[in-house]
Motif scaffolding. Structure first.
Motif, PDB file in Angstrom:
ATOM      1  N   GLU A 121       0.837  -1.206   0.000  1.00 32.40           N
ATOM      2  CA  GLU A 121       0.000   0.000   0.000  1.00 32.40           C
ATOM      3  C   GLU A 121       0.870   1.254   0.000  1.00 32.40           C
ATOM      4  OE1 GLU A 121      -3.641   1.796   2.775  1.00 32.40           O
ATOM      5  OE2 GLU A 121      -2.455   0.079   3.464  1.00 32.40           O
ATOM      6  N   ALA A 122       1.923   1.268   0.818  1.00 30.58           N
ATOM      7  CA  ALA A 122       2.799   2.433   0.904  1.00 30.58           C
ATOM      8  C   ALA A 122       3.590   2.642  -0.387  1.00 30.58           C
ATOM      9  CB  ALA A 122       3.759   2.277   2.089  1.00 30.58           C
ATOM     10  N   ALA A 123       4.045   1.539  -0.996  1.00 31.50           N
ATOM     11  CA  ALA A 123       4.800   1.646  -2.244  1.00 31.50           C
ATOM     12  C   ALA A 123       3.937   2.241  -3.353  1.00 31.50           C
ATOM     13  CB  ALA A 123       5.334   0.279  -2.654  1.00 31.50           C
ATOM     14  N   HIS A 124       2.675   1.802  -3.442  1.00 31.56           N
ATOM     15  CA  HIS A 124       1.772   2.362  -4.451  1.00 31.56           C
ATOM     16  C   HIS A 124       1.551   3.853  -4.209  1.00 31.56           C
ATOM     17  CE1 HIS A 124      -0.144  -1.811  -5.459  1.00 31.56           C
ATOM     18  NE2 HIS A 124       1.026  -1.632  -6.020  1.00 31.56           N
ATOM     19  N   TRP A 125       1.384   4.249  -2.958  1.00 31.10           N
ATOM     20  CA  TRP A 125       1.160   5.652  -2.597  1.00 31.10           C
ATOM     21  C   TRP A 125       2.342   6.504  -3.050  1.00 31.10           C
ATOM     22  CZ3 TRP A 125       3.576   8.705   1.352  1.00 31.10           C
ATOM     23  CH2 TRP A 125       2.893   9.873   1.709  1.00 31.10           C
ATOM     24  N   LEU A 126       3.566   5.998  -2.797  1.00 27.63           N
ATOM     25  CA  LEU A 126       4.751   6.731  -3.206  1.00 27.63           C
ATOM     26  C   LEU A 126       4.841   6.844  -4.725  1.00 27.63           C
ATOM     27  CD1 LEU A 126       8.325   6.468  -1.776  1.00 27.63           C
ATOM     28  CD2 LEU A 126       7.966   6.211  -4.223  1.00 27.63           C
ATOM     29  N   GLN A 127       4.609   5.716  -5.431  1.00 21.90           N
ATOM     30  CA  GLN A 127       4.740   5.700  -6.885  1.00 21.90           C
ATOM     31  C   GLN A 127       3.685   6.561  -7.565  1.00 21.90           C
ATOM     32  OE1 GLN A 127       4.818   1.585  -8.047  1.00 21.90           O
ATOM     33  NE2 GLN A 127       6.761   1.179  -7.001  1.00 21.90           N
ATOM     34  N   GLN A 128       2.591   6.813  -6.879  1.00 22.79           N
ATOM     35  CA  GLN A 128       1.547   7.686  -7.427  1.00 22.79           C
ATOM     36  C   GLN A 128       1.843   9.167  -7.165  1.00 22.79           C
ATOM     37  OE1 GLN A 128      -1.847   6.065  -5.413  1.00 22.79           O
ATOM     38  NE2 GLN A 128      -1.865   4.197  -6.674  1.00 22.79           N
ATOM     39  N   GLY A 129       3.039   9.461  -6.583  1.00 24.44           N
ATOM     40  CA  GLY A 129       3.431  10.837  -6.348  1.00 24.44           C
ATOM     41  C   GLY A 129       2.765  11.492  -5.165  1.00 24.44           C
ATOM     42  N   GLN A 130       2.279  10.682  -4.213  1.00 29.84           N
ATOM     43  CA  GLN A 130       1.550  11.230  -3.071  1.00 29.84           C
ATOM     44  C   GLN A 130       2.464  11.732  -1.956  1.00 29.84           C
ATOM     45  OE1 GLN A 130      -1.882  11.505  -3.058  1.00 29.84           O
ATOM     46  NE2 GLN A 130      -1.660  10.855  -5.190  1.00 29.84           N
ATOM     47  N   TRP A 131       3.747  11.343  -1.996  1.00 35.70           N
ATOM     48  CA  TRP A 131       4.662  11.713  -0.903  1.00 35.70           C
ATOM     49  C   TRP A 131       5.148  13.142  -1.115  1.00 35.70           C
ATOM     50  CZ3 TRP A 131      10.183   9.378   0.140  1.00 35.70           C
ATOM     51  CH2 TRP A 131      10.569   9.702   1.450  1.00 35.70           C
ATOM     52  N   LYS A 132       4.571  14.055  -0.357  1.00 31.43           N
ATOM     53  CA  LYS A 132       4.896  15.479  -0.494  1.00 31.43           C
ATOM     54  C   LYS A 132       5.747  15.992   0.660  1.00 31.43           C
ATOM     55  CE  LYS A 132       2.131  15.548  -4.057  1.00 31.43           C
ATOM     56  NZ  LYS A 132       2.665  15.528  -5.439  1.00 31.43           N
TER      57      LYS A 132
END
Length: 329
Positions: free
Chosen positions: A120-131
């Motif tokens: 779940e965290a990897a997908h969140w990062l790859q979707q550019g959500q980590w700001k």
């Protein structure tokens, strides 16, 4: 005349070369056979090596007077109708052992991925959500110092339990028969009833073979015995879990998470499990390393050579699952 064998899926070249020393070998390197195509392909064969997922039933093996041995290149053989094979007088073998440690490694990877929400965290990062700082968003659960429950304490279950020692986990298990005390001591595992294990364990792993008696071993009642913080893992066989009941328990947060490598209708997956953030789903790959698969194929080759009366173990294949056929010859 040399005996003829069929290999239904491409194999490691060195294993095929070894079989060619004994037999005329045909390898299917095209699409997977249908049941009708496989029956036709076996008409003039003395033996066959099949993969773990190919359905073998009466329609495949009936009316094949030449066929003497069917060898599965996998530990599990619930894809084979053993009674039909036995009625046809065909020796059946499987390949237990070579993938045990590989599956145990994968089980721990699946548990860590689920507990720490890695997918779940990897997908969140790859979707550019980590700001910025992720803060507490991806807090997961520790495995260390928790209780691991293993249902099915054969070779794979024991390998999983031995790895728990390094995580300082308490291991409890349920099995049809209690293990020898020496094995319990080696694995540092304590016996529990099924109900007690479900209520005590933080992480529950299914590692038993599928049998009709085990169908939906984990259903709504069993899920209700688990803690809301507990997680469930199946690396054994589909059909052990009532997937509809599991999906509902996950949606209602009655258990914390699940990791599944096998499914009742695979390759189809119960739709209710798809897209759940607390479910890690993988496509039956627990034994998927080159080393493990080569070992499975090599053992299947040993079985086939011996079952057809050749090689150093002629007439004594290492792992027969319908020995009554062998003893009747």
């Amino acid at each position: 005349m040399r005996q003829k064998i069929l290999i239904t899926r491409p194999l490691f070249p060195d294993v095929v070369d070894r079989l060619r020393q004994y037999f005329d070998v045909t390898v299917n390197d095209g699409e997977r056979y249908t049941s009708e195509q496989l029956h036709a392909a076996l008409q003039d064969m003395d033996g066959v090596m099949v993969a773990g997922g190919e359905k073998i039933d009466d329609s495949v093996v009936r009316g094949l007077p030449r066929l003497k041995a069917l060898c599965v290149s996998a530990a599990g053989y619930n894809n084979v109708d053993v009674a039909a094979l036995t009625r046809a007088g065909i020796i059946g073998t499987n390949s237990p052992g070579p993938a045990d440690e590989t599956v145990a490694d994968f089980t721990w990877g699946l548990m860590i991925a689920t507990a720490r929400r890695l997918v779940e965290a990897a997908h969140w990062l790859q979707q550019g959500q980590w700001k910025g700082s992720a803060g507490s968003r991806w807090f997961g659960a520790n495995l260390c110092d928790k209780t691991l429950g293993i249902m099915g304490m054969g070779r794979i279950g024991q390998a999983i339990a031995r790895r728990a020692i390094g995580f300082r986990m308490k291991a409890v298990y349920h099995n049809r028969r209690r293990l020898d005390p020496a094995i319990e001591a080696e694995c540092r595992a304590e016996y529990r009833s099924k109900e007690a294990l479900l209520g005590e364990a933080d992480f529950i792993v299914l590692a038993m073979p599928y049998t009709p008696e085990n169908y939906h071993l984990i259903g709504a009642g069993e899920l209700g015995l688990m803690r809301s913080s507990a997680m469930l893992f199946n690396i054994a066989r589909g059909g052990l879990i009532d997937e509809a009941a599991l999906a509902l328990a996950l949606k209602e947060n009655r258990i914390a998470g699940v990791g599944l490598d096998v499914f009742e209708g695979e390759p189809a997956v119960y739709p209710g499990l798809m897209g759940l953030p607390n479910a890690v789903l993988t496509p039956h790959i627990a034994g998927g390393t080159a080393e493990a698969q080569h070992g499975l194929a090599s053992l299947a080759a040993d079985n086939l050579i011996a079952a057809l009366g050749l090689g150093p173990q002629a007439g004594r294949p290492p792992s027969v699952f319908n020995p009554e056929v062998l003893s009747g010859r």
